[in-house]
Design a protein around this motif. Structure first.
Motif, PDB file in Angstrom:
ATOM      1  N   TRP A 169      67.419 -31.382  45.952  1.00 29.58           N
ATOM      2  CA  TRP A 169      66.312 -31.087  46.836  1.00 29.58           C
ATOM      3  C   TRP A 169      65.194 -32.084  46.607  1.00 29.58           C
ATOM      4  CZ3 TRP A 169      66.924 -27.525  50.574  1.00 29.58           C
ATOM      5  CH2 TRP A 169      67.946 -26.586  50.420  1.00 29.58           C
ATOM      6  N   PRO A 170      64.931 -32.931  47.595  1.00 36.65           N
ATOM      7  CA  PRO A 170      63.825 -33.875  47.462  1.00 36.65           C
ATOM      8  C   PRO A 170      62.495 -33.138  47.575  1.00 36.65           C
ATOM      9  CG  PRO A 170      64.830 -34.070  49.638  1.00 36.65           C
ATOM     10  CD  PRO A 170      65.654 -33.073  48.877  1.00 36.65           C
ATOM     11  N   VAL A 171      61.570 -33.448  46.679  1.00 42.59           N
ATOM     12  CA  VAL A 171      60.292 -32.743  46.601  1.00 42.59           C
ATOM     13  C   VAL A 171      59.151 -33.750  46.650  1.00 42.59           C
ATOM     14  CG1 VAL A 171      58.820 -31.371  45.072  1.00 42.59           C
ATOM     15  CG2 VAL A 171      61.248 -30.812  45.297  1.00 42.59           C
ATOM     16  N   VAL A 172      58.088 -33.396  47.366  1.00 36.98           N
ATOM     17  CA  VAL A 172      56.905 -34.230  47.379  1.00 36.98           C
ATOM     18  C   VAL A 172      55.759 -33.449  46.731  1.00 36.98           C
ATOM     19  CG1 VAL A 172      56.194 -33.500  49.709  1.00 36.98           C
ATOM     20  CG2 VAL A 172      55.409 -35.686  48.823  1.00 36.98           C
ATOM     21  N   ILE A 173      54.958 -34.142  45.919  1.00 40.12           N
ATOM     22  CA  ILE A 173      53.824 -33.510  45.249  1.00 40.12           C
ATOM     23  C   ILE A 173      52.540 -34.127  45.782  1.00 40.12           C
ATOM     24  CG2 ILE A 173      52.709 -32.996  43.039  1.00 40.12           C
ATOM     25  CD1 ILE A 173      55.371 -33.363  41.657  1.00 40.12           C
ATOM     26  N   VAL A 174      51.631 -33.298  46.246  1.00 37.80           N
ATOM     27  CA  VAL A 174      50.345 -33.797  46.738  1.00 37.80           C
ATOM     28  C   VAL A 174      49.233 -33.318  45.804  1.00 37.80           C
ATOM     29  CG1 VAL A 174      48.659 -33.766  48.621  1.00 37.80           C
ATOM     30  CG2 VAL A 174      51.110 -33.888  49.143  1.00 37.80           C
ATOM     31  N   GLY A 175      48.438 -34.246  45.330  1.00 40.98           N
ATOM     32  CA  GLY A 175      47.349 -33.935  44.396  1.00 40.98           C
ATOM     33  C   GLY A 175      47.752 -34.287  42.976  1.00 40.98           C
ATOM     34  N   TYR A 204      62.895 -38.877  53.624  1.00 44.35           N
ATOM     35  CA  TYR A 204      63.766 -38.231  52.638  1.00 44.35           C
ATOM     36  C   TYR A 204      64.230 -36.847  53.064  1.00 44.35           C
ATOM     37  CZ  TYR A 204      62.332 -41.953  49.452  1.00 44.35           C
ATOM     38  OH  TYR A 204      62.105 -43.179  48.858  1.00 44.35           O
ATOM     39  N   GLY A 205      63.762 -36.381  54.208  1.00 48.19           N
ATOM     40  CA  GLY A 205      64.139 -35.036  54.633  1.00 48.19           C
ATOM     41  C   GLY A 205      63.627 -33.972  53.686  1.00 48.19           C
ATOM     42  N   VAL A 206      62.374 -34.121  53.287  1.00 44.37           N
ATOM     43  CA  VAL A 206      61.786 -33.200  52.312  1.00 44.37           C
ATOM     44  C   VAL A 206      61.601 -31.813  52.916  1.00 44.37           C
ATOM     45  CG1 VAL A 206      59.749 -32.723  50.904  1.00 44.37           C
ATOM     46  CG2 VAL A 206      60.575 -35.070  51.142  1.00 44.37           C
ATOM     47  N   ALA A 207      62.081 -30.804  52.232  1.00 42.47           N
ATOM     48  CA  ALA A 207      61.910 -29.425  52.681  1.00 42.47           C
ATOM     49  C   ALA A 207      60.920 -28.663  51.807  1.00 42.47           C
ATOM     50  CB  ALA A 207      63.261 -28.697  52.673  1.00 42.47           C
ATOM     51  N   ILE A 208      60.707 -29.164  50.594  1.00 40.31           N
ATOM     52  CA  ILE A 208      59.860 -28.455  49.631  1.00 40.31           C
ATOM     53  C   ILE A 208      58.671 -29.323  49.247  1.00 40.31           C
ATOM     54  CG2 ILE A 208      59.748 -27.384  47.345  1.00 40.31           C
ATOM     55  CD1 ILE A 208      62.738 -26.833  47.529  1.00 40.31           C
ATOM     56  N   GLY A 209      57.464 -28.775  49.415  1.00 38.17           N
ATOM     57  CA  GLY A 209      56.255 -29.480  49.038  1.00 38.17           C
ATOM     58  C   GLY A 209      55.509 -28.743  47.947  1.00 38.17           C
ATOM     59  N   VAL A 210      54.927 -29.499  47.024  1.00 36.63           N
ATOM     60  CA  VAL A 210      54.146 -28.915  45.936  1.00 36.63           C
ATOM     61  C   VAL A 210      52.687 -29.317  46.120  1.00 36.63           C
ATOM     62  CG1 VAL A 210      53.783 -28.868  43.431  1.00 36.63           C
ATOM     63  CG2 VAL A 210      56.112 -28.975  44.350  1.00 36.63           C
ATOM     64  N   ILE A 211      51.793 -28.336  46.076  1.00 41.55           N
ATOM     65  CA  ILE A 211      50.366 -28.594  46.243  1.00 41.55           C
ATOM     66  C   ILE A 211      49.656 -28.399  44.911  1.00 41.55           C
ATOM     67  CG2 ILE A 211      48.239 -27.859  47.404  1.00 41.55           C
ATOM     68  CD1 ILE A 211      49.931 -26.977  49.772  1.00 41.55           C
ATOM     69  N   SER A 212      49.118 -29.497  44.372  1.00 44.79           N
ATOM     70  CA  SER A 212      48.348 -29.398  43.132  1.00 44.79           C
ATOM     71  C   SER A 212      46.992 -30.063  43.319  1.00 44.79           C
ATOM     72  CB  SER A 212      49.128 -30.016  41.966  1.00 44.79           C
ATOM     73  OG  SER A 212      49.692 -31.261  42.322  1.00 44.79           O
ATOM     74  N   THR A 213      46.426 -29.832  44.494  1.00 48.75           N
ATOM     75  CA  THR A 213      45.100 -30.341  44.831  1.00 48.75           C
ATOM     76  C   THR A 213      44.040 -29.321  44.407  1.00 48.75           C
ATOM     77  OG1 THR A 213      45.086 -29.211  46.958  1.00 48.75           O
ATOM     78  CG2 THR A 213      46.068 -31.398  46.899  1.00 48.75           C
ATOM     79  N   PRO A 214      42.751 -29.705  44.510  1.00 50.47           N
ATOM     80  CA  PRO A 214      41.703 -28.686  44.360  1.00 50.47           C
ATOM     81  C   PRO A 214      41.843 -27.635  45.466  1.00 50.47           C
ATOM     82  CG  PRO A 214      40.766 -30.887  44.226  1.00 50.47           C
ATOM     83  CD  PRO A 214      42.189 -31.050  44.659  1.00 50.47           C
ATOM     84  N   ALA A 268      53.327 -29.255  59.416  1.00 49.62           N
ATOM     85  CA  ALA A 268      53.444 -30.044  60.640  1.00 49.62           C
ATOM     86  C   ALA A 268      54.463 -31.171  60.461  1.00 49.62           C
ATOM     87  CB  ALA A 268      52.083 -30.620  61.029  1.00 49.62           C
ATOM     88  N   ALA A 269      54.561 -31.681  59.238  1.00 50.93           N
ATOM     89  CA  ALA A 269      55.485 -32.784  58.975  1.00 50.93           C
ATOM     90  C   ALA A 269      56.927 -32.302  58.838  1.00 50.93           C
ATOM     91  CB  ALA A 269      55.061 -33.528  57.716  1.00 50.93           C
ATOM     92  N   GLY A 270      57.119 -30.979  58.730  1.00 54.89           N
ATOM     93  CA  GLY A 270      58.480 -30.450  58.681  1.00 54.89           C
ATOM     94  C   GLY A 270      58.849 -29.704  57.416  1.00 54.89           C
ATOM     95  N   ILE A 271      57.900 -29.607  56.471  1.00 54.65           N
ATOM     96  CA  ILE A 271      58.174 -28.875  55.233  1.00 54.65           C
ATOM     97  C   ILE A 271      58.185 -27.372  55.513  1.00 54.65           C
ATOM     98  CG2 ILE A 271      57.000 -28.179  53.086  1.00 54.65           C
ATOM     99  CD1 ILE A 271      56.498 -31.147  52.569  1.00 54.65           C
ATOM    100  N   THR A 272      59.161 -26.671  54.945  1.00 56.44           N
ATOM    101  CA  THR A 272      59.282 -25.239  55.222  1.00 56.44           C
ATOM    102  C   THR A 272      59.205 -24.383  53.966  1.00 56.44           C
ATOM    103  OG1 THR A 272      61.668 -25.650  55.317  1.00 56.44           O
ATOM    104  CG2 THR A 272      60.523 -25.374  57.416  1.00 56.44           C
ATOM    105  N   SER A 273      59.001 -25.009  52.797  1.00 56.86           N
ATOM    106  CA  SER A 273      58.792 -24.258  51.559  1.00 56.86           C
ATOM    107  C   SER A 273      57.680 -24.927  50.764  1.00 56.86           C
ATOM    108  CB  SER A 273      60.062 -24.216  50.706  1.00 56.86           C
ATOM    109  OG  SER A 273      61.038 -23.379  51.270  1.00 56.86           O
ATOM    110  N   VAL A 274      56.725 -24.136  50.330  1.00 60.40           N
ATOM    111  CA  VAL A 274      55.554 -24.675  49.638  1.00 60.40           C
ATOM    112  C   VAL A 274      55.359 -23.966  48.306  1.00 60.40           C
ATOM    113  CG1 VAL A 274      53.034 -24.908  49.728  1.00 60.40           C
ATOM    114  CG2 VAL A 274      54.392 -25.273  51.801  1.00 60.40           C
TER     115      VAL A 274
END
Lengths: 244, 244
Positions: free
Chosen positions: B97-103, B157-167, B180-186
């Motif tokens: 599962w490709p994952v993107v981390i923001v923050g 990458y067809g990312v489905a899972i996003g991680v939010i570690s922002t303020p 909006a970009a297509g992520i369906t699990s946060v």
DNA sequence: TAGATTGTTAATCGATTAACAATC
DNA sequence: TAGATTGTTAATCGATTAACAATC
């Protein structure tokens, strides 16, 4: 045949006792929602408004609050500041809780710098690490101390809550030593199941467990096919592998 | 009077469907316990042994596993490797599962360096931050990219899972853009309740909530008085304030 | 008083647990 | 076969929800 066996009645206890676990876990969420409303200058809120801010339905919120007492006014709603105080008191946030963190790697640094820590009735009284190279390093307002100082810090500050952010291999031994030193509540970030004696509470925060739960649901969405109505008129939504 | 209304029957679905949420949340724990047993060279384990390793009781474990199928052998137990694979497959860990981390603050750094990430079927394909000063910085095997790259990374990458570690203040807007970009699990580490459309899953990890739950129980222990039998022959256990 | 909203009741739903028949 | 252990049943327990009487 025989009447129901006489059972210890919860009514005997004070009303503040015996709040269901599920409710206890939501009280911090309500507290945060109330703080948010207060920050926006809102003085009164209905269960409906408060529930929306907390992300639950209003029936559940009212039921939860009813375990604490009758702090609302029929026809009006809840006084934000008053309810906020009552929940904080119920949780035990009207006192400060000294906390010690063991294991000051990446995660320990993040925890030590986490502002919500201090602002919500918790105060870091010790950052401890077993690595001599890290001892003396400044992190936020604190200086990393030797792991050996654990017993001294716990008894000096009366620490009841310990946070473990060590590697998995060290976690059980750190936990044992925390408990021996007098700590009775442990927040564990290491991916291991800790054994503790009765009377000690452990809560676990586990990134990979959370990701796996999301993956399970994600997989089911893919199996169900694209679209909110789970139509199966097409192939399952495509997910690229790691290499694009 | 009238017969019960005809209801959609879960039997219609494949057996792999409809695992109770409480069970889903424990599957990762079982998986880890099995990995631990395998590492120690143990090839077969009874529900009793496995339950001990996972920190649950054996009835619950057997009930949980029964939702996946019949993977044990009566009189013998479970083959560790076989069961491990079946659970991994059920969760969806036989794919990556490709994952993107923001923050990428303190916490984001910790997450990016977390080894359990890669080792358990998840792969970081993007570390994004809105602060231009941080873009280009190396973290582990990755380089921090601009927050603006979100859509490109997700679709590439067809990312489905996003991680939010922002303020907290940024979290909702990051979430909206992820969706909006297509992520369906946060997976959300920011202390806010996120609003998402139906079909999007959100899980929240919240340090201060966990500490508050511990504080609640800690307070009750203090009120109940010292000792495991809650004797009230003395004053409540003393807890020092923050200043010793 | 009329309208609004709480606090509580009762029905329903989901999770846990002990016990044991099935079966290796 | 005898012993061990699973998979399942059924009872119990706890959590959620809708509905509404109480009451501001």
């Amino acid at each position: 045949m025989s009447p129901p066996s006489p059972r210890r009645n919860d009514q005997d206890a004070r009303p503040s006792r015996g709040i269901p676990e599920a409710t206890v876990a939501r009280l911090p969420v309500y507290l945060r929602a109330l703080t948010g409303l207060a920050d926006r200058g809102i003085a009164t809120a209905s269960s409906e408004e408060l529930a929306r801010a907390a992300g639950v339905n209003s029936a559940k919120l009212r039921k939860d609050l009813s375990y604490l007492g009758s702090y609302g006014t029929r026809g009006v709603g809840y006084d934000v500041e008053y309810l906020r105080y009552q929940i904080a008191r119920e949780i035990g946030l009207t006192q400060d809780w000294p906390v010690v963190i063991v294991g000051i790697g990446n995660l320990g640094h993040a925890l030590a710098n986490y502002s919500g820590f201090v602002s919500r009735g918790f105060g870091i009284v010790g950052l401890l690490d077993a690595d001599p190279a890290r001892v003396g390093e400044r992190v936020g307002d604190h200086v990393i101390q030797a792991y050996n100082e654990l017993e001294r810090v716990v008894s000096e500050y009366g620490v009841a809550i310990g946070v473990i952010s060590t590697p998995a291999t060290a976690a059980q031994e750190v936990c044992d030593r925390m408990v021996a030193a007098g700590i009775t509540s442990v927040l564990n970030f290491a991916p291991v199941v800790l054994s503790v004696p009765p009377g000690v509470d452990v809560r676990k925060v586990d990134l990979s467990t959370e990701l796996q739960i999301l993956a399970y649901h994600e997989q089911r969405k893919a199996l169900a096919g694209p679209g909110p109505l789970s139509q199966v008129d097409g192939l399952p939504a495509e997910r690229s592998p790691l290499i694009p």
